[in-house]
Design an enzyme around this catalytic site. Sequence first.
Site, PDB file in Angstrom:
ATOM      1  N   HIS A  72      -4.384   1.748   7.691  1.00 33.14           N
ATOM      2  CA  HIS A  72      -2.986   2.175   7.737  1.00 33.14           C
ATOM      3  C   HIS A  72      -2.741   3.302   6.728  1.00 33.14           C
ATOM      4  O   HIS A  72      -2.157   4.338   7.068  1.00 33.14           O
ATOM      5  CB  HIS A  72      -2.094   0.962   7.435  1.00 33.14           C
ATOM      6  N   GLU A  73      -3.182   3.104   5.488  1.00 32.07           N
ATOM      7  CA  GLU A  73      -2.945   4.105   4.445  1.00 32.07           C
ATOM      8  C   GLU A  73      -3.778   5.368   4.672  1.00 32.07           C
ATOM      9  O   GLU A  73      -3.317   6.480   4.431  1.00 32.07           O
ATOM     10  CB  GLU A  73      -3.214   3.525   3.057  1.00 32.07           C
ATOM     11  N   HIS A 105      -2.051   7.719   6.934  1.00 31.35           N
ATOM     12  CA  HIS A 105      -1.063   8.575   6.263  1.00 31.35           C
ATOM     13  C   HIS A 105      -1.718   9.852   5.747  1.00 31.35           C
ATOM     14  O   HIS A 105      -1.157  10.938   5.884  1.00 31.35           O
ATOM     15  CB  HIS A 105      -0.416   7.846   5.077  1.00 31.35           C
ATOM     16  N   GLY A 158       0.831  -1.193   0.000  1.00 29.52           N
ATOM     17  CA  GLY A 158       0.000   0.000   0.000  1.00 29.52           C
ATOM     18  C   GLY A 158       0.863   1.239   0.000  1.00 29.52           C
ATOM     19  O   GLY A 158       2.016   1.205   0.443  1.00 29.52           O
ATOM     20  N   GLN A 185       3.141   9.975   0.851  1.00 27.64           N
ATOM     21  CA  GLN A 185       4.421   9.299   1.033  1.00 27.64           C
ATOM     22  C   GLN A 185       5.391   9.585  -0.118  1.00 27.64           C
ATOM     23  O   GLN A 185       6.588   9.379   0.034  1.00 27.64           O
ATOM     24  CB  GLN A 185       4.233   7.791   1.176  1.00 27.64           C
ATOM     25  N   CYS A 243       6.043  -0.336   7.364  1.00 22.49           N
ATOM     26  CA  CYS A 243       5.705   0.805   6.526  1.00 22.49           C
ATOM     27  C   CYS A 243       6.905   1.232   5.702  1.00 22.49           C
ATOM     28  O   CYS A 243       8.030   1.250   6.210  1.00 22.49           O
ATOM     29  CB  CYS A 243       5.245   1.960   7.416  1.00 22.49           C
ATOM     30  N   LEU A 244       6.649   1.602   4.451  1.00 17.81           N
ATOM     31  CA  LEU A 244       7.717   2.090   3.591  1.00 17.81           C
ATOM     32  C   LEU A 244       8.319   3.386   4.148  1.00 17.81           C
ATOM     33  O   LEU A 244       9.480   3.689   3.892  1.00 17.81           O
ATOM     34  CB  LEU A 244       7.192   2.336   2.167  1.00 17.81           C
TER      35      LEU A 244
END
Length: 156
Positions: A120-121, A124, A30, A35, A78-79
């Site tokens: 989660h996304e 962000h 995701g 991001q 997470c990235l």
Amino acid sequence: MSEPVAHVDDEIRKLIDDMLESMYAADGVGLAAIQIGVPKRVLVMDLAKKDAKPEPRAFINPKITWMSEETTTVQEGCLSVPDVWEDVERPTKIRAEYLDRHGKHQTLEAEGLLATCLQHELDHLNGVLFIDHISKLKRSMALRKLQKAKRLQKAG
């Protein structure tokens, strides 16, 4: 904080395609537009297994309209916070509304990995990281690990 998308057009579809490409290159499942430095309420994900046919999804202006009282704890990474994995407790089931890549209104009921990933996304888009959901001690340890990795990367 990410801004809502006023119109789903070719520019937004290109953003979605670029985000998917970045997500796949980073081996993620995701990615939120913020991001990659674009403060728009757009997120993408693909929860297909590694060897399966890709199943890319785009969510524009997503919002959660219902959450179950029941919660599930899942180990998240997470990235944006590489090499840090922590248990995060979230609602087990959610209902979300969003626009798809064609601007069509969609409603989705989700549970399992899809529910976790969407939450989660969406975090962000609201300026929240998964480590904001863990204890202060664990968050502090995770941030120290991240800082150490950055120092090693600069030195190497």
